[in-house]
Design a protein around this motif. Structure first.
Motif, mmCIF file in Angstrom:
data_model
loop_
_atom_site.group_PDB
_atom_site.id
_atom_site.type_symbol
_atom_site.label_atom_id
_atom_site.label_comp_id
_atom_site.label_asym_id
_atom_site.label_seq_id
_atom_site.Cartn_x
_atom_site.Cartn_y
_atom_site.Cartn_z
ATOM 1 N N HIS A 84 20.101 -25.751 25.835
ATOM 2 C CA HIS A 84 19.677 -26.786 24.888
ATOM 3 C C HIS A 84 18.556 -26.274 23.979
ATOM 4 N N ASN A 85 18.482 -24.950 23.846
ATOM 5 C CA ASN A 85 17.439 -24.376 22.995
ATOM 6 C C ASN A 85 17.838 -24.424 21.510
ATOM 7 N N LEU A 86 17.010 -23.826 20.650
ATOM 8 C CA LEU A 86 17.094 -24.072 19.199
ATOM 9 C C LEU A 86 18.487 -23.921 18.586
ATOM 10 N N THR A 87 19.090 -22.730 18.717
ATOM 11 C CA THR A 87 20.356 -22.514 18.013
ATOM 12 C C THR A 87 21.471 -23.371 18.618
ATOM 13 N N TYR A 89 21.168 -26.188 19.984
ATOM 14 C CA TYR A 89 20.944 -27.544 19.469
ATOM 15 C C TYR A 89 21.527 -27.662 18.067
ATOM 16 N N LEU A 90 21.241 -26.676 17.204
ATOM 17 C CA LEU A 90 21.768 -26.727 15.827
ATOM 18 C C LEU A 90 23.295 -26.782 15.841
ATOM 19 N N LYS A 91 23.884 -26.149 16.838
ATOM 20 C CA LYS A 91 25.339 -26.046 16.877
ATOM 21 C C LYS A 91 25.989 -27.105 17.769
ATOM 22 N N GLU A 123 17.268 -22.961 29.112
ATOM 23 C CA GLU A 123 16.750 -22.415 27.860
ATOM 24 C C GLU A 123 17.670 -21.294 27.377
ATOM 25 N N CYS A 124 17.359 -20.771 26.217
ATOM 26 C CA CYS A 124 18.218 -19.802 25.510
ATOM 27 C C CYS A 124 18.863 -18.777 26.447
ATOM 28 N N CYS A 128 23.016 -16.629 21.251
ATOM 29 C CA CYS A 128 22.906 -17.593 20.154
ATOM 30 C C CYS A 128 23.892 -17.323 19.018
ATOM 31 N N PHE B 100 19.577 -11.836 20.995
ATOM 32 C CA PHE B 100 20.722 -11.405 21.822
ATOM 33 C C PHE B 100 21.093 -9.977 21.471
ATOM 34 N N ARG B 134 17.302 -9.384 32.708
ATOM 35 C CA ARG B 134 17.485 -10.809 32.920
ATOM 36 C C ARG B 134 18.730 -11.037 33.775
ATOM 37 N N SER B 256 21.280 -16.347 13.774
ATOM 38 C CA SER B 256 22.003 -17.474 14.367
ATOM 39 C C SER B 256 21.619 -18.754 13.652
ATOM 40 N N ILE B 330 16.512 -17.300 13.033
ATOM 41 C CA ILE B 330 17.181 -18.578 13.309
ATOM 42 C C ILE B 330 17.139 -19.393 12.026
ATOM 43 N N ARG B 336 18.898 -30.436 8.261
ATOM 44 C CA ARG B 336 18.158 -30.495 9.539
ATOM 45 C C ARG B 336 16.775 -31.092 9.390
ATOM 46 N N MET B 341 12.994 -29.734 15.168
ATOM 47 C CA MET B 341 12.914 -28.319 15.562
ATOM 48 C C MET B 341 11.549 -28.031 16.189
ATOM 49 N N ARG B 344 11.482 -29.281 19.735
ATOM 50 C CA ARG B 344 12.254 -28.445 20.649
ATOM 51 C C ARG B 344 11.568 -27.098 20.890
ATOM 52 N N ARG B 347 8.730 -27.870 23.317
ATOM 53 C CA ARG B 347 9.269 -28.212 24.638
ATOM 54 C C ARG B 347 9.606 -26.950 25.422
ATOM 55 N N PHE B 348 10.161 -25.964 24.726
ATOM 56 C CA PHE B 348 10.499 -24.695 25.385
ATOM 57 C C PHE B 348 9.257 -24.049 25.993
#
Ligand SMILES: Cc1cc2nc3c(=O)[nH]c(=O)nc-3n(C[C@H](O)[C@H](O)[C@H](O)COP(=O)(O)O)c2cc1C
Ligand code: SF4
Ligand code: FES
Lengths: 177, 456
Positions: A84-87, A89-91, A123-124, A128, B100, B134, B256, B330, B336, B341, B344, B347-348
């Motif tokens: 539910h992170n930024l990108t 959410y946008l998508k 999170e992310c 993305c 990514f 990760r 993205s 981003i 938007r 934004m 969010r 919040r992260f």
């Protein structure tokens, strides 16, 4: 029933210990292996880890509780980690979550009534470019999702298909994501 | 799928991901025979460590994990006659929202990372290295483990590598879901089997890091650039970028959000953002216009669309009071809401704060709650300034910069898009009073935390 490492895990434990100059460093990799065997970190399992590593069970819990991927209660067979992170959410991740809440009979902690699923907001997920994304059991990525794809994935997983199959395998079986 | 594999765009220059898309590019065979792999490593194990460090310094290679610190300079901080073993750690935590890129290298070209690590370990005199990956990046972990196994079998890792007097062991170490473990000292704590709470610096890891030994932590992309530099020389690397040593080389950018062709692209440093977004990424979605973007991950202050002529390099972005960060662009278009934004973003960070510093733990939570209030239509005009002043109190006061990473983008949104916040705010007398502010004893508590850290 008390938990003991499987013979395969005993071997991995020995191998892990050989890779670090200080034994404490094996704790997190080891906890992943244990969680993959048991499904979550039960008290039993953490006690056994503590005994094997010669540290207190409280210490194991103290470290494990810092990390969001460790679970301390049994949950659904498929943990669906919805980014539910930024990108995402946008998508459109909000729409995916809304659909899941409406259609999957989730309780307050995100477990579905039939015990098959557990839905978590995460999170992310470092994917993305193909948002929105859901990962199942820290394993399968489902990407560029929309409601139609999501519905098919949930049905397929419920029927015992695809989870832990590679993307190539899923394509062969006519996957949508 | 992970990402779509596009043909390289003419404006791209694929160096660190050269060979991406080649069938079985992740195997030793293809990497060595088709992509010319392990040539640099063969030389590095026999080279003078100082000459390796000088080459990387002259090339101007900068840390590509976020901070942009020159890699060769960092390596030179390792003591010359260390009393404890030296460690090399590759930061593959890839947690910055929007990013990514490292996984593309690990999944498709794991041997290039291993080769880079052999070169770096030779330069700093390390025999033991770890790749902190990760956990969620399952394919990356698997491909790395396979590649490491191949390298051991071929005699490229282990004892007397390439028949030299050097030895090197590399182990893949999984994370367990905590953004803060991407911060280098949090990562070290986590690698040692502890909670990933960052350490107070100094001492810097190069003096005392993993298991108390001198330690270099470098990002995946940084390390993967090293073989190319050793093969082609520093001048080649400088020319790849904007032609100056401060803007040398290429950078993997992850685009993205609201663009036609999201994806990852390797561009020469200095390419204007406009060119990236319009020429390479196909421009905005049908019928939309760009509004803003985070140029370097969620921690970077936003650029407005009228600032998209900025060249993508460290100094040009810094001049615009933002940063290259992890290279994650981003994109946000005119459909938007910026306050959404902002909420969010905060919040992260509130979720990921490790909790040891009060300004960060309380500040991120408070800011995220106040922004939530605003986006729900329950905030007031004066809240906007209160949020800004809380952000200013969070920056520069904590053990690590996660607190700043939350404050900086939020402040940029409040400054550059204030009318959007005002449009959803209400007069003060129509809403509940603001949530109680951060604890007044913050300073006292902070000094306690610092004291405890120093004693440790
Ligand atoms: C909160 C936080 C998170 C970070 N996450 C990452 C990460 O995921 N990957 C990374 O390479 N660096 C990350 N960094 C930067 C590292 O602290 C460090 O600067 C970097 O690994 C150094 O490598 P480099 O010089 O090659 O860039 C993070 C920093 C902070 C403060
Ligand atoms: S700034 Fe935040 S994340 Fe960093 S050490 Fe302090 S509390 Fe932890
Ligand atoms: S924002 Fe969802 S994968 Fe990055």
């Amino acid at each position: 029933m008390s938990y003991k490492f499987s013979p395969a895990l005993e071997k991995k434990f020995e191998w892990l210990k050989s890779r670090y100059p200080v034994q404490d460093a094996v704790l997190i990799p080891l906890l992943h292996f244990v969680q993959n065997e048991v499904g979550y970190l039960s008290l039993d399992a953490m006690e056994h880890v503590a005994e094997k590593m010669n540290i207190s069970p409280a210490r194991v819990k103290e470290v494990a509780s810092f990390y969001s991927l460790f679970r301390f209660e049994a949950g659904g067979k498929y943990v669906l980690q919805v980014c539910h992170n930024l990108t995402c959410y946008l998508k459109g991740s909000d729409q995916l979550l809304e659909w899941m809440e409406k259609n999957m009979e989730l309780d307050d902690s995100g477990n579905s009534k039939d015990g098959v699923f557990r839905v978590e907001r995460v999170e992310c997920l470092a994917s993305c470019g193909t948002a929105p994304v859901i990962q199942a059991n820290n394993w399968d990525y489902f990407e560029e999702l929309n409601l139609e794809k999501l519905q098919k994935i949930v049905e397929a997983l419920r029927a015992g298909k695809w989870a832990c199959a590679s993307y190539e395998d899923r394509i062969q079986e006519g996957s949508v994501a | 799928m992970s990402q779509r594999i596009y043909e390289a765009h003419p404006l791209e220059n694929r160096v660190v991901i050269a060979g991406y898309g080649e069938p079985k590019s992740w195997t030793l065979d293809v990497f060595e025979k088709k992509l010319g792999g392990y040539k640099a490593a063969r030389g590095a194990v026999k080279a003078e460590p100082d000459s390796l460090i000088t080459t990387v310094k002259d090339a101007g290679l900068r840390g590509l994990g976020g901070a942009g610190f020159p890699a060769g300079v960092k390596w030179s901080f390792i003591p010359k006659n260390p009393t404890k073993p030296v460690y090399l750690v590759c930061n593959a935590d890839e947690g910055e929202p929007g990013t990514f890129k490292d996984r593309q290298i690990m999944e498709h070209l794991p041997h290039r990372l291993i080769e880079g690590m052999i070169c770096a370990a030779s330069a700093i005199g390390s025999k033991t290295a770890y790749i902190y990956v990760r956990y969620e990046l399952r394919l990356a972990r698997e491909r790395l483990e396979q590649a490491i196994e191949e390298a051991y079998k071929a005699g490229y890792l282990g004892e007397n590598i390439f028949g030299s007097s050097r030895s090197l062991d590399i182990t893949v170490h999984p994370g367990a879901g905590a953004y803060i473990c991407g911060e280098e000292t949090g990562l070290i704590e986590s690698l040692e089997g502890d909670r990933g709470q960052p350490r107070l610096k100094p001492p810097f890891p190069a003096i005392s890091g993993l298991f108390g030994g001198p330690t270099i932590v470098n990002n995946v992309e940084t390390l993967a650039h090293v073989p190319g530099i050793l093969n082609n020389g520093p001048e080649w690397f400088v020319k790849l970028g904007n032609g100056t040593p401060r803007g040398a080389g290429t950078k993997l950018l992850c685009v993205s959000g609201d663009v036609k062709r999201p994806g990852f692209y390797e561009i020469p440093l200095g390419l204007p953002l406009n060119s990236l977004l319009n020429d390479i990424c196909g421009g905005p979605l049908e019928g939309r216009k760009f509004k803003a973007c985070y140029p370097g991950g969620s921690s970077s202050p936003l650029l407005r669309a009228d600032e998209f002529d900025t060249p993508m390099d460290f100094d040009s972005l810094a001049a615009k009071k933002t940063m290259m960060g992890s290279g994650a662009v981003i994109v946000i278009d005119d459909s938007r809401s910026i306050p959404e934004m902002a909420m969010r973003t905060a919040r992260f960070y509130a979720h990921e704060s490790c909790g040891q510093c009060v300004p960060c733990r309380e500040g991120t939570k408070w800011v995220s709650k106040m922004l939530k209030r605003l986006t729900m239509g329950q905030g007031s005009f004066s809240d906007i300034d209160k949020i800004k002043s809380a952000c200013n109190n969070m920056a520069g006061k904590t053990i690590c910069v996660l607190s700043d990473a939350c404050a900086m983008p939020v402040v940029s949104m409040l400054e550059k898009f204030r009318p959007e916040f005002e449009a959803i705010a209400k007069p003060d007398d129509e809403v509940q009073p603001a949530l109680p502010k951060i604890s007044g004893q913050m300073a006292a508590l902070m000094s306690l935390v610092r004291e405890r850290q120093t004693q440790k």
